[in-house]
Design a protein around this motif. Sequence first.
Motif, mmCIF file in Angstrom:
data_model
loop_
_atom_site.group_PDB
_atom_site.id
_atom_site.type_symbol
_atom_site.label_atom_id
_atom_site.label_comp_id
_atom_site.label_asym_id
_atom_site.label_seq_id
_atom_site.Cartn_x
_atom_site.Cartn_y
_atom_site.Cartn_z
ATOM 1 N N ALA A 67 0.833 -1.209 0.000
ATOM 2 C CA ALA A 67 0.000 0.000 0.000
ATOM 3 C C ALA A 67 0.863 1.253 0.000
ATOM 4 N N LEU A 68 1.929 1.255 0.791
ATOM 5 C CA LEU A 68 2.844 2.399 0.806
ATOM 6 C C LEU A 68 3.519 2.578 -0.556
ATOM 7 N N GLY A 69 3.918 1.487 -1.176
ATOM 8 C CA GLY A 69 4.547 1.553 -2.499
ATOM 9 C C GLY A 69 3.598 2.093 -3.552
ATOM 10 N N VAL A 70 2.353 1.656 -3.514
ATOM 11 C CA VAL A 70 1.358 2.144 -4.466
ATOM 12 C C VAL A 70 1.095 3.637 -4.235
ATOM 13 N N GLY A 71 0.965 4.032 -2.980
ATOM 14 C CA GLY A 71 0.768 5.448 -2.662
ATOM 15 C C GLY A 71 1.914 6.307 -3.142
ATOM 16 N N ALA A 85 3.982 5.606 -5.636
ATOM 17 C CA ALA A 85 3.948 5.627 -7.100
ATOM 18 C C ALA A 85 2.886 6.607 -7.610
ATOM 19 N N VAL A 86 1.729 6.645 -6.962
ATOM 20 C CA VAL A 86 0.678 7.584 -7.357
ATOM 21 C C VAL A 86 1.148 9.015 -7.137
ATOM 22 N N GLN A 87 1.787 9.271 -6.001
ATOM 23 C CA GLN A 87 2.297 10.612 -5.711
ATOM 24 C C GLN A 87 3.325 11.032 -6.754
ATOM 25 N N LEU A 129 1.520 11.926 -10.025
ATOM 26 C CA LEU A 129 0.836 13.220 -9.946
ATOM 27 C C LEU A 129 1.826 14.384 -9.948
ATOM 28 N N ALA A 130 2.957 14.243 -9.286
ATOM 29 C CA ALA A 130 3.981 15.290 -9.292
ATOM 30 C C ALA A 130 4.553 15.471 -10.693
ATOM 31 N N TYR A 131 4.752 14.371 -11.413
ATOM 32 C CA TYR A 131 5.242 14.440 -12.786
ATOM 33 C C TYR A 131 4.235 15.176 -13.667
ATOM 34 N N ARG A 132 2.965 14.853 -13.506
ATOM 35 C CA ARG A 132 1.918 15.519 -14.289
ATOM 36 C C ARG A 132 1.871 17.017 -13.995
ATOM 37 N N GLN A 133 2.043 17.386 -12.720
ATOM 38 C CA GLN A 133 2.042 18.790 -12.329
ATOM 39 C C GLN A 133 3.220 19.533 -12.962
ATOM 40 N N ALA A 134 4.412 18.941 -12.899
ATOM 41 C CA ALA A 134 5.601 19.570 -13.476
ATOM 42 C C ALA A 134 5.463 19.713 -14.991
#
Length: 131
Positions: free
Chosen positions: A12-16, A18-20, A23-28
Motif C-alpha cells: 500500500a505504501l509503495g502504491v501510494g 507511485a501515485v504521488q 501526480l507530481a510528474y503531471r504537475q511539473a
Amino acid sequence: METRAVVLIIIALGVGWAVQLALAYRQAKSFNRRVRALTKLGPTAVGRAGTRTRGVVFAAIAADGAGTVRGAEILKGITVFAKPRPFPQLIGSDVHSLAQTESRKTTDLAIADAASHLLAAHAPEGGEETT
C-alpha cells in the motif's frame, strides 16, 4: 503483527508513493507546458520561494526587450493538485521594479526571484548598461 499484514502495508505504501510520483510528474509537465507558451511572448524566467511546510510558489514571467512583463504564470500550493494559473496582475509591470520588492509574501518573493533571473540572463556582458 502477521507477515501478511506487513506485506500488505508495504504494498500500500509503495502504491501510494507511485501515485504521488505520477501526480507530481503531471504537475511539473503542466507547468513546463505553460512556461513554454510564455516564451512566445519574450525572454522568460522562473522563480521559486517558500518552504515544504508552508507551501512553495513558482512564478514564471515573460518580458519584452524594454523590460515590461507580457505574461505571467503562478504555481502555488502544498499538494500535487495545485495547478499553474495565469497571473494577469503583473502584465505591464516593469521587471526592474519587480526584482526589488520589499514584500515578504511568498508569491511576491517568487516573482522577484523570476525577475532577478530574467535580468541576470539578459544583462549586457561586461556589466555595463547600454542606452
